[in-house]
Design a protein around this motif. Sequence first.
Motif, PDB file in Angstrom:
ATOM      1  N   TRP A 111      63.723  52.195 -53.100  1.00 29.61           N
ATOM      2  CA  TRP A 111      63.017  52.129 -51.855  1.00 29.61           C
ATOM      3  C   TRP A 111      62.570  50.307 -51.934  1.00 29.61           C
ATOM      4  CZ3 TRP A 111      64.905  53.216 -46.341  1.00 29.61           C
ATOM      5  CH2 TRP A 111      64.383  54.108 -46.358  1.00 29.61           C
ATOM      6  N   GLU A 112      61.800  49.827 -51.312  1.00 30.27           N
ATOM      7  CA  GLU A 112      61.957  47.821 -52.278  1.00 30.27           C
ATOM      8  C   GLU A 112      60.256  48.010 -50.746  1.00 30.27           C
ATOM      9  OE1 GLU A 112      65.053  45.032 -52.001  1.00 30.27           O
ATOM     10  OE2 GLU A 112      65.395  45.851 -54.515  1.00 30.27           O
ATOM     11  N   PRO A 113      59.114  47.782 -51.394  1.00 31.62           N
ATOM     12  CA  PRO A 113      58.197  47.174 -50.804  1.00 31.62           C
ATOM     13  C   PRO A 113      58.765  45.742 -50.067  1.00 31.62           C
ATOM     14  CG  PRO A 113      57.102  46.906 -52.938  1.00 31.62           C
ATOM     15  CD  PRO A 113      58.560  47.493 -53.118  1.00 31.62           C
ATOM     16  N   TRP A 114      58.706  45.358 -48.410  1.00 30.80           N
ATOM     17  CA  TRP A 114      58.213  44.187 -47.488  1.00 30.80           C
ATOM     18  C   TRP A 114      57.611  44.135 -47.130  1.00 30.80           C
ATOM     19  CZ3 TRP A 114      63.452  41.738 -47.077  1.00 30.80           C
ATOM     20  CH2 TRP A 114      64.363  41.842 -48.264  1.00 30.80           C
ATOM     21  N   ARG A 115      57.154  42.913 -46.493  1.00 28.65           N
ATOM     22  CA  ARG A 115      56.149  42.728 -46.045  1.00 28.65           C
ATOM     23  C   ARG A 115      55.996  41.463 -44.710  1.00 28.65           C
ATOM     24  NH1 ARG A 115      51.266  41.898 -49.599  1.00 28.65           N
ATOM     25  NH2 ARG A 115      51.136  44.181 -49.612  1.00 28.65           N
ATOM     26  N   LEU A 116      56.111  41.787 -43.789  1.00 29.58           N
ATOM     27  CA  LEU A 116      55.693  40.083 -43.036  1.00 29.58           C
ATOM     28  C   LEU A 116      54.026  40.314 -42.767  1.00 29.58           C
ATOM     29  CD1 LEU A 116      57.390  38.873 -40.835  1.00 29.58           C
ATOM     30  CD2 LEU A 116      56.850  40.123 -39.181  1.00 29.58           C
ATOM     31  N   ASP A 117      53.520  38.421 -42.838  1.00 25.41           N
ATOM     32  CA  ASP A 117      52.197  38.411 -42.408  1.00 25.41           C
ATOM     33  C   ASP A 117      52.144  36.994 -42.476  1.00 25.41           C
ATOM     34  OD1 ASP A 117      52.753  37.143 -45.459  1.00 25.41           O
ATOM     35  OD2 ASP A 117      51.098  38.574 -46.392  1.00 25.41           O
ATOM     36  N   GLY A 118      51.423  36.130 -42.647  1.00 24.09           N
ATOM     37  CA  GLY A 118      51.226  35.232 -42.056  1.00 24.09           C
ATOM     38  C   GLY A 118      51.631  34.019 -41.269  1.00 24.09           C
TER      39      GLY A 118
ATOM     40  N   ALA B  74      52.615  65.921 -45.567  1.00 23.36           N
ATOM     41  CA  ALA B  74      53.217  66.381 -47.115  1.00 23.36           C
ATOM     42  C   ALA B  74      53.273  65.419 -47.900  1.00 23.36           C
ATOM     43  CB  ALA B  74      54.742  66.117 -46.177  1.00 23.36           C
ATOM     44  N   ARG B  75      52.967  64.333 -48.280  1.00 28.51           N
ATOM     45  CA  ARG B  75      52.972  63.407 -49.542  1.00 28.51           C
ATOM     46  C   ARG B  75      51.804  62.471 -49.417  1.00 28.51           C
ATOM     47  NH1 ARG B  75      58.840  61.712 -48.194  1.00 28.51           N
ATOM     48  NH2 ARG B  75      57.766  59.910 -46.139  1.00 28.51           N
ATOM     49  N   ILE B  76      51.461  62.115 -50.701  1.00 25.84           N
ATOM     50  CA  ILE B  76      50.784  60.996 -50.822  1.00 25.84           C
ATOM     51  C   ILE B  76      51.630  60.419 -51.495  1.00 25.84           C
ATOM     52  CG2 ILE B  76      48.397  60.186 -52.042  1.00 25.84           C
ATOM     53  CD1 ILE B  76      47.509  63.179 -52.009  1.00 25.84           C
ATOM     54  N   ASP B  77      51.443  58.872 -50.819  1.00 32.10           N
ATOM     55  CA  ASP B  77      52.035  57.395 -51.315  1.00 32.10           C
ATOM     56  C   ASP B  77      51.382  56.524 -52.302  1.00 32.10           C
ATOM     57  OD1 ASP B  77      55.252  58.425 -50.458  1.00 32.10           O
ATOM     58  OD2 ASP B  77      54.517  58.068 -48.791  1.00 32.10           O
ATOM     59  N   TRP B  78      51.804  56.012 -52.711  1.00 33.77           N
ATOM     60  CA  TRP B  78      50.803  54.390 -53.259  1.00 33.77           C
ATOM     61  C   TRP B  78      51.091  53.796 -53.692  1.00 33.77           C
ATOM     62  CZ3 TRP B  78      50.819  59.098 -55.210  1.00 33.77           C
ATOM     63  CH2 TRP B  78      50.951  59.402 -56.621  1.00 33.77           C
ATOM     64  N   ALA B  79      51.301  52.716 -53.965  1.00 28.34           N
ATOM     65  CA  ALA B  79      52.087  51.332 -54.718  1.00 28.34           C
ATOM     66  C   ALA B  79      51.387  51.367 -55.772  1.00 28.34           C
ATOM     67  CB  ALA B  79      51.713  50.906 -54.527  1.00 28.34           C
TER      68      ALA B  79
END
Length: 159
Positions: free
Chosen positions: A143-150, A115-120
């Motif tokens: 929409w805000e990008p969020w992350r869980l890492d480390g 349906a689409r192509i997304d990127w940042a």
Amino acid sequence: MTVTVRPAAPADVGEILRMIRALAAYERQPDAVRATEDMLADRLFGPDPQVFALIAELAGRPVGLALWFLNFSTWTGRHGLYLEDLFVDPEARRAGIARALFRGLAEEARKRDCARIDWAVLDWNEDAKRFYRSIGGYHSTGWEPWRLDGPALAAMQEE
């Protein structure tokens, strides 16, 4: 000169890693790349690949990379392509390489009924934003990008 875009092959792993490292340097994080050729070979060409890449060539030489994977929208009920990395060697920029890579991505999206192509894009990368607007891309708002890492990811895994 004619730009050729093709799916990446196992023999491209060294060039893919070279371009990932060059992108990290351009994005002001030259020491952030932890990927190795073996890791990329396994993820891109192993028994169940979940990551894919297109290579752009000029005169038979790799000069561009689009690395992507499938995501899914519950609202459309269809997959989308998520473009993780788009890179063009500095000496090959302004030769239509990025546009050719996006045409290749659009073809992949059509073949897979996406349906689409997304990127940042990094907030300071005005050249990239101008290019994305020129092909019809737009800044998705709300929409805000969020992350869980480390350590936080490790703690969640241990819960």
